[in-house]
Every structure is written in structure tokens, then in C-alpha cells.
Scaffold this motif. Structure first.
Motif, PDB file in Angstrom:
ATOM      1  N   TRP A 178      94.722  44.321 113.614  1.00 28.14           N
ATOM      2  CA  TRP A 178      93.717  44.893 112.725  1.00 28.14           C
ATOM      3  C   TRP A 178      94.126  46.306 112.315  1.00 28.14           C
ATOM      4  CZ3 TRP A 178      91.492  49.442 114.267  1.00 28.14           C
ATOM      5  CH2 TRP A 178      91.580  49.757 115.636  1.00 28.14           C
ATOM      6  N   ASP A 199      93.846  53.885 111.545  1.00 32.92           N
ATOM      7  CA  ASP A 199      93.852  53.336 112.896  1.00 32.92           C
ATOM      8  C   ASP A 199      94.343  51.894 112.835  1.00 32.92           C
ATOM      9  OD1 ASP A 199      93.532  53.259 115.585  1.00 32.92           O
ATOM     10  OD2 ASP A 199      91.379  53.609 115.608  1.00 32.92           O
ATOM     11  N   ALA A 200      94.886  51.420 113.938  1.00 27.87           N
ATOM     12  CA  ALA A 200      95.371  50.037 113.980  1.00 27.87           C
ATOM     13  C   ALA A 200      95.453  49.598 115.428  1.00 27.87           C
ATOM     14  CB  ALA A 200      96.748  49.955 113.335  1.00 27.87           C
ATOM     15  N   GLY A 201      95.460  48.308 115.662  1.00 31.22           N
ATOM     16  CA  GLY A 201      95.558  47.812 117.025  1.00 31.22           C
ATOM     17  C   GLY A 201      95.752  46.302 117.064  1.00 31.22           C
TER      18      GLY A 201
ATOM     19  N   ILE B 149      93.019  50.243 123.639  1.00 28.80           N
ATOM     20  CA  ILE B 149      92.900  51.447 122.814  1.00 28.80           C
ATOM     21  C   ILE B 149      93.621  51.182 121.499  1.00 28.80           C
ATOM     22  CG2 ILE B 149      92.707  53.062 124.743  1.00 28.80           C
ATOM     23  CD1 ILE B 149      95.647  53.845 124.183  1.00 28.80           C
ATOM     24  N   SER B 150      93.310  51.989 120.511  1.00 27.47           N
ATOM     25  CA  SER B 150      93.910  51.773 119.197  1.00 27.47           C
ATOM     26  C   SER B 150      95.121  52.682 119.034  1.00 27.47           C
ATOM     27  CB  SER B 150      92.882  52.058 118.125  1.00 27.47           C
ATOM     28  OG  SER B 150      92.575  53.431 118.140  1.00 27.47           O
ATOM     29  N   ARG B 151      95.812  52.489 117.932  1.00 26.79           N
ATOM     30  CA  ARG B 151      96.985  53.290 117.599  1.00 26.79           C
ATOM     31  C   ARG B 151      96.611  54.777 117.494  1.00 26.79           C
ATOM     32  NH1 ARG B 151     102.306  51.755 117.552  1.00 26.79           N
ATOM     33  NH2 ARG B 151     102.952  53.881 117.832  1.00 26.79           N
ATOM     34  N   TYR B 152      95.461  55.018 116.917  1.00 32.52           N
ATOM     35  CA  TYR B 152      94.976  56.399 116.751  1.00 32.52           C
ATOM     36  C   TYR B 152      94.799  57.059 118.116  1.00 32.52           C
ATOM     37  CZ  TYR B 152      91.770  60.162 115.441  1.00 32.52           C
ATOM     38  OH  TYR B 152      91.170  61.379 115.265  1.00 32.52           O
TER      39      TYR B 152
END
Lengths: 311, 166
Positions: A178, A199-201, B149-152
Motif C-alpha cells: 500500500w 508513506d508506504a508499507g 510500521i510504515s516506510r515513513y
């Protein structure tokens, strides 16, 4: 000329961003552009590809697919900016070619800011749609970045693989990817910058519904981080626009979710009645035109209305 | 008709198939397996809160929070899964339809405990080369790759990434 431009001009700042190329947009700071300004847009997309046995190629190909999905940004040299669109910038769909959906949007919720004011959070779709209409899509290209151009972008992304075989996930593998992008509009655009957050994940269960719930919570986390970033710079925002994209991979597919805020200059033939001799007037025309008016003057059909655009 | 259950058409006895569609056709089925317990055909269904074990003449429903230990043993074809409810251990083998690990992951997600490092991915150099941050970064990467957790957040907490931007 817009009031804000009159004020900015007194400070020596101009927001002109005209590309001398026909049809093609160009990256901010590419040589030969007219003006010292830039235009930014919002793009957040996710794509999948069948995995091969070459990880490097898989990464490139899946990234390329996400770049080319919806608002077309294929074949570019993407460089990374750290995410502010400032006094010299325009936001497509908001400052230029304003999308009427922006004015009709209802806030999803509000976040408290450090100065006691409320920050309304909106769905970013109207701004994403505007970039789709302006750049065009892969099979209906309009004023997309010139092939091979150097485009500075606020960006983040993730790549992940879902195994074809029925076996436990190894490290770095997942079921879905996402990405999200947010643009927060500065209350005082003469002295402060608007801000991107990307943001991404990855997602680690096969349930898409759970991912959707998670993304809803993520929207609130992003809103909180926007408010905190505002406090760091003693600035507050008038509104935030957050857009999401996600994709669940099928077994054997590699997924890539990217979030991109390109900084670019617009070609003069994208300006109805524009002239390379009067770049300030060109920008003025684009500020005055709403998105539907621009589509009408350019004799373009609305891609978002005619095609099924899903982020 | 439930499309998830529809994959079992022509794979199991027609009556058994009809019973499943009748009983669970309107439910949201997240994952499904077809295997055997003691040579007798069994269908395992996963909903949001239940694990359902259906046989032609017998159905058991297990609330998910009371299912102890749900274990992937091997994948299809000829897959195997095991779970414990109370003191009883259920072992389903010869699984030929469905994906066993996906079924486990749907109900009780298990996550890799180690981070993956590859220099072949864009921007994924081996940050472990910096011993000051190695342990913390390894934990962060694990959390990132597990979707916790996210990339940010990863970039934000990562001491070896400059904080010029978002």
C-alpha cells in the motif's frame, strides 16, 4: 495576476513554470524552462507483475508498472525531493486547474493543531484526478513528462513478493502493498510552504478487508504526523488531502506501491491561448481556469468520468 | 452461492457441496481448505472469528479465540495443517485445494522474525554495516517488513537516514 503573485513578486519570487517543449511537461530545474517556479501534483498507485527469477528486473518492472498506472509518468529519471511545495509552487487541482470537487469536498475528520486550530482532513481523490486529467493515462497521453526527463519528486515506495508455492512467508515477502500521499496546504502561503507526506508499507495477511481497516487508521496517523510537523516549523495548515492506493498480490506476483509528488513545468500548448512570450500570462490563465473549463478548451474528454480510474 | 465455496463443486460429493452452500453460502469466507481426517473428506472454513470444520455428516465450529496453536505443517499439494481446541488435536492432511499457509495467516498471522536485506532492491543497501545502529535498524526493518510500521516511520526512526525530509 493573482493577489498572492503580486505579493510574492515584490519579494522577487515568481511562480512561473513553463516548459518550452510542445506537449511534454518537464522536470523542475531542467535547463531551458521559463520561470523559477514549479507545479506539483499528487499520484499514488500500486501495481503487480508476475515474478521472474531476477530480483533486480522484478523491482524495475513492477516499479515501472506503478509509474505508468493512471496518471502516466513512465520513462522518466526520477530524483527525490524532501517533500515541500513552497512559495514558488503551485498545486495542480488546487492552485491551478482547480477541481470543483475540492470546493465541494466534506472533511473526513479533523485533527488538532499546535496553535489550537482544527486541521480538516479530506480525501485526496480530486487532486489525484486532476493529475490524471493533465498527464493523461498510458493509452491516452496528454501533457505527461517528456520521455527521459529528470523529474524531481517527493516519493516513497515498497516492493514485495508473494510466493507462488504454498509455504510460509520468508522475510520481505507479503500479501499486499500500500502507499499513501498527503498534501497539507499552508495557511500562509506567502511565508510558509505546503507539505507532502508520503508513506508506504506491506500487508501480511490475505484479508483485504483488514488492510482497508488498517489504512483507515493509517489516515489518522498521517494526520497526526502532519500536525506534529506543523508544530516543528511553527506553521499551521488550512487543509490536508490524503490519497491511498493498495494492491493484493496473487501467488507468484510481485507488487509495488508508489507515492509520488512530481515537481514540473507545463508546456505552453497546454495553456489555452498561451504564448511562450508571456509566461506570466500563461500561468495566470491556468490559475483562472477550472479543470472542467480547461478540458473543454483543450477539447479533451474527461478520463476520470469516461474510464474506470481506481487508485 | 458463495464463490469461495464454489471451487469445491465437482471436487466433493454433490450433497456435501449443497449442504455447505446452504449453511455457509451467505457468510463471508476468508479462506478454505479441502483435505482429509482419517481418510474422510473434510472442509475447513475460516471466517473473521470462526474456524469451521465441516464433514458430510458432521460440522464443528470453533471460536477463533479458543483455538490453541494453529500450525502449518506443509503446503498443497498434499498439504497438512494441525490445530488444538481444548485438549483435542485436529490434524488435517492430504489437503489438495486451498493454500495452507494462507489459511493459517488468515486466522492467526505469524510473522518472520528476521529482517531481509538485499542490495538488489532500490534504496535497500545493507545499513547493518553501521554497527552503531545495527540492532535497532534490524528491529526496524523486521517491523517494516512485517507491516507493523510504515516506510515513513521506518525512515523517521532510522538513525542512519538523514532527516532532511519526510
Amino acid at each position: 495576476m493573482a493577489k498572492i503573485d503580486e505579493i510574492l513578486n515584490q519579494e522577487g519570487i515568481d511562480r512561473i513554470a513553463i516548459s518550452p517543449y510542445k506537449q511534454y511537461s518537464r522536470g523542475y530545474m531542467e535547463p531551458g524552462n521559463l520561470g523559477t517556479g514549479y507545479v506539483t501534483g499528487l499520484k499514488v498507485d500500486a501495481g503487480t507483475r508476475v515474478k521472474t527469477d531476477d530480483e533486480v528486473l522484478d523491482g524495475i518492472v513492477s516499479y515501472d508498472r506503478a509509474e505508468c498506472k493512471n496518471a502516466y509518468m513512465g520513462q522518466i529519471n526520477m530524483t527525490t525531493a524532501s517533500s515541500f511545495t513552497g512559495v514558488q509552487g503551485h498545486i495542480l487541482g488546487y492552485d491551478l486547474l482547480r477541481n470543483p470537487a475540492v470546493d465541494n469536498a466534506k472533511p473526513l475528520f479533523e485533527e488538532d493543531q499546535w496553535d489550537g486550530s482544527k486541521l480538516p482532513i479530506y480525501d485526496g481523490k480530486p487532486l489525484q484526478d486532476t493529475l490524471v486529467e493533465y498527464f493523461g493515462t498510458s493509452d491516452n497521453r496528454r501533457h505527461y513528462p517528456a520521455p527521459g526527463s529528470f523529474i524531481v519528486c517527493a516519493n516513497k515506495g515498497v516492493t514485495s513478493y508473494r510466493p507462488k508455492e504454498d509455504r510460509p512467508l520468508r522475510t520481505g515477502e507479503s500479501y499486499g502493498v500500500w502507499s499513501a500521499i498527503a498534501i497539507s496546504i499552508a495557511k500562509d502561503p506567502v511565508h510558509n510552504s505546503s507539505m507532502f507526506i508520503e508513506d508506504a508499507g506491506t500487508w501480511n495477511t490475505p484479508n483485504e478487508d483488514d488492510l482497508n481497516e488498517f489504512l483507515d487508521r493509517r489516515r489518522r496517523a498521517i494526520a497526526l504526523s502532519i500536525a506534529q510537523c506543523g508544530q516543528d516549523a511553527n506553521t499551521s495548515f488550512a487543509s490536508s488531502w490524503i490519497g491511498f492506493a493498495h494492491v493484493m498480490m496473487k501467488p507468484g506476483e510481485i507488487g509495488n506501491a508508489i507515492t509520488v509528488g512530481p515537481y514540473f513545468s507545463i508546456p505552453v500548448d497546454a495553456v489555452p491561448g498561451g504564448s511562450i512570450l508571456t509566461p506570466d500570462v500563461d500561468m495566470n490563465i491556468m490559475e483562472q481556469l477550472t479543470l472542467p473549463k480547461w478540458l473543454e478548451k483543450m477539447k479533451y474528454q474527461s478520463i476520470v468520468k469516461d474510464q474506470h480510474i481506481e487508485y | 452461492m458463495n464463490v469461495k465455496i464454489a471451487v469445491l463443486e465437482n471436487q466433493i460429493n454433490a450433497d456435501f457441496y449443497q449442504t455447505l452452500q446452504l449453511n455457509y453460502g451467505m457468510r463471508k469466507i476468508n479462506s478454505l481448505l479441502l483435505g482429509k481426517i482419517k481418510q474422510k473428506e473434510v472442509v475447513l472454513l475460516a471466517t473473521k472469528n470462526l474456524l469451521i470444520l465441516a464433514q458430510k455428516d458432521n460440522t464443528k465450529t470453533f471460536p477463533l479465540n479458543q483455538v490453541r496453536k494453529l500450525t502449518f505443517i506443509k503446503g498443497t499439494p498434499n498439504g497438512e495443517i494441525q490445530f488444538k481446541f481444548g485438549n483435542h488435536v485436529y490434524k488435517v492432511n492430504q489437503i489438495r485445494i486451498g493454500r495452507v499457509f494462507d489459511f493459517v495467516q488468515t486466522l492467526k498471522p505469524t510473522l518472520p522474525l528476521e529482517a531481509n536485506y538485499t542490495n538488489t532492491n532500490r534504496g535497500e543497501n545493507n545499513y547493518l554495516s553501521n554497527p552503531d545502529h545495527a540492532v535497532e535498524i534490524d528491529r526496524l526493518r523486521t517491523a517494516l517488513q512485517n507491516g507493523k510500521i510504515s516506510r515513513y516511520e521506518y525512515d523517521d526512526f532510522n538513525g542512519s537516514i538523514s532527516k532532511a525530509g519526510k
